[in-house]
Structure formats: structure tokens, C-alpha cells
Design a protein around this motif. Structure first.
Motif, PDB file in Angstrom:
ATOM      1  N   SER A 113     -72.877 -98.343  21.583  1.00 28.18           N
ATOM      2  CA  SER A 113     -71.764 -97.727  20.743  1.00 28.18           C
ATOM      3  C   SER A 113     -71.903 -96.913  19.411  1.00 28.18           C
ATOM      4  O   SER A 113     -72.292 -97.031  18.648  1.00 28.18           O
ATOM      5  CB  SER A 113     -71.031 -98.892  20.625  1.00 28.18           C
ATOM      6  N   LYS A 114     -71.210 -95.716  19.408  1.00 29.46           N
ATOM      7  CA  LYS A 114     -71.470 -94.486  18.763  1.00 29.46           C
ATOM      8  C   LYS A 114     -70.259 -95.715  16.821  1.00 29.46           C
ATOM      9  O   LYS A 114     -70.622 -95.377  15.848  1.00 29.46           O
ATOM     10  CB  LYS A 114     -70.614 -93.477  18.731  1.00 29.46           C
ATOM     11  N   ARG A 115     -69.493 -96.245  17.764  1.00 28.81           N
ATOM     12  CA  ARG A 115     -68.810 -97.188  16.369  1.00 28.81           C
ATOM     13  C   ARG A 115     -69.060 -98.010  15.381  1.00 28.81           C
ATOM     14  O   ARG A 115     -69.473 -97.838  14.208  1.00 28.81           O
ATOM     15  CB  ARG A 115     -67.172 -97.519  16.857  1.00 28.81           C
TER      16      ARG A 115
END
Length: 137
Positions: A113-115
Motif C-alpha cells: 500500500s502506497k499510503r
């Protein structure tokens, strides 16, 4: 068995296994702040697994000394007010960041997940700066 590199490796492996099992069995992310938050605002059918997960962490810590793991020789001493303020700041930070170190650092990064990757980089940077300031200023 409680020496640093080995205990850190085993602890990380246990976190990964527990997070994987929770995701596989319940389809839930093992973010501790989210699990506890869900207990404060319970939904139908959401309480049992949350209580069992938290109890599992507490019970496991009670059995750790029987398996050769030891507690730290000394714990930092600080005032109750500082401890309460620190706890509130952590709670506010997890709410603002939509998760905690376990949710983002273990589960989110494992899912790429980039976040979560950004969140983990931010809280690790803040931890490094905080430690530096605390020890050197």
C-alpha cells in the motif's frame, strides 16, 4: 533465547504470522489501534474476535518468560502526566494517520500500500528525530 537479534527476529515472525492468520481467517488487518477502536464503538459481530486478539497478546506476554524471554532490565522512569500525554498523542496520531505501526508497517507494507509505505517512512523518521533530540539535546 532472549538475546537481541534472535528475539527481534522471532517477535517479527510472530507478528507476521498473527497478522497473516487474522487476514486469512477474518479478512481483517491486524492494526492494533483499529482493533481497540472497534471495541470502543462496537458493531454487531465485531466484538468477539477483537477481544480474543487483545487477550491473546496479553496472555502471550505472560507466558513469554516461561519460554526463556526476559523483560528489560530497567524501564524509563517518567511522570504519569507525560505518560498520559504521550498516550493521547499516539492515539491522535493513529487516528490522523488512519492506522498505527502494526497496521501500516506490517500489514499495509506487506500489501504494498502506497499510503502505508509513506506512513511508515514518516513515523520512522519522526522516531529517529525524536530519539536523536532526546539523547543529544
Amino acid at each position: 533465547m532472549g538475546e537481541f537479534p534472535i528475539s527481534a527476529l522471532l517477535g517479527g515472525m510472530l507478528l507476521g504470522v498473527s497478522a497473516s492468520l487474522l487476514l486469512w481467517a477474518n479478512g481483517r488487518v491486524a492494526g492494533i489501534s483499529g482493533i481497540v477502536s472497534g471495541l470502543l464503538t462496537p458493531k454487531q459481530g465485531e466484538v468477539n474476535w477483537r477481544v480474543l486478539f487483545i487477550l491473546g497478546m496479553v496472555v502471550a506476554s505472560l507466558f513469554a518468560p516461561l519460554m526463556g524471554f526476559s523483560l528489560p532490565m530497567s524501564l524509563p522512569v517518567t511522570s504519569t502526566g507525560i505518560m498520559v500525554a504521550a498516550g493521547l498523542l499516539v492515539g491522535i496520531g493513529t487516528k490522523l494517520g488512519n492506522g498505527c505501526t502494526s497496521g501500516h508497517g506490517i500489514c499495509g507494507m506487506g500489501r504494498l500500500s502506497k499510503r502505508s509505505i509513506v506512513a511508515t517512512l514518516v513515523f520512522m523518521l519522526v522516531a529517529i528525530v525524536t530519539t536523536f533530540v532526546r539523547l543529544h539535546l
